[in-house]
Design a protein around this motif. Structure first.
Motif, short mmCIF file in Angstrom:
data_model
loop_
_atom_site.label_atom_id
_atom_site.label_comp_id
_atom_site.label_asym_id
_atom_site.label_seq_id
_atom_site.Cartn_x
_atom_site.Cartn_y
_atom_site.Cartn_z
N THR A 32 -44.74 87.23 27.60
CA THR A 32 -45.98 87.52 26.87
C THR A 32 -45.70 87.72 25.38
O THR A 32 -46.40 87.17 24.52
N LYS A 35 -44.61 84.30 23.88
CA LYS A 35 -45.73 83.35 23.78
C LYS A 35 -46.63 83.69 22.60
O LYS A 35 -47.17 82.80 21.95
N LYS A 64 -46.58 77.26 36.76
CA LYS A 64 -47.81 77.71 37.43
C LYS A 64 -47.98 79.22 37.34
O LYS A 64 -49.07 79.71 37.06
N TYR A 66 -46.91 81.37 35.11
CA TYR A 66 -47.17 81.91 33.78
C TYR A 66 -48.14 81.06 32.97
O TYR A 66 -48.20 81.15 31.76
N PHE A 67 -48.93 80.27 33.64
CA PHE A 67 -49.89 79.38 33.00
C PHE A 67 -50.87 80.12 32.09
O PHE A 67 -51.24 79.63 31.04
N THR A 68 -51.28 81.31 32.49
CA THR A 68 -52.32 82.03 31.75
C THR A 68 -51.79 82.82 30.56
O THR A 68 -52.58 83.43 29.85
N ILE A 69 -50.49 82.82 30.34
CA ILE A 69 -49.96 83.58 29.21
C ILE A 69 -50.26 82.83 27.93
O ILE A 69 -50.12 81.67 27.80
#
Length: 69
Positions: A32, A35, A64, A66-69
């Protein structure tokens, strides 16, 4: 940049997702932060770098997970 965690093999020495809860939280926190510092960076697993790489690591789908980070 490469990030590595200890583990990844079960008792028989076969690839397995052996991350502890602490490892999961630490990895999520680190990714996090990174990114946010490098928003264009992709989060992928070692085996996802190239079709010619034949490795099992990591033993989970980092792209998949950590896609939303």
């Amino acid at each position: 940049m490469g990030i590595c965690y200890e583990g990844g093999l079960n008792e028989e020495g076969r690839p397995a997702d052996t991350r502890t809860q602490a490892q999961r939280f630490a990895l999520l926190d680190l990714l996090t932060i990174l990114k946010h510092q490098y928003p264009e960076a992709q989060i992928i697993g070692h085996y996802q770098l190239s079709a010619s790489i034949h490795k099992a690591c990591p033993c989970f789908d980092a792209q998949k997970e950590y896609f939303t980070i």
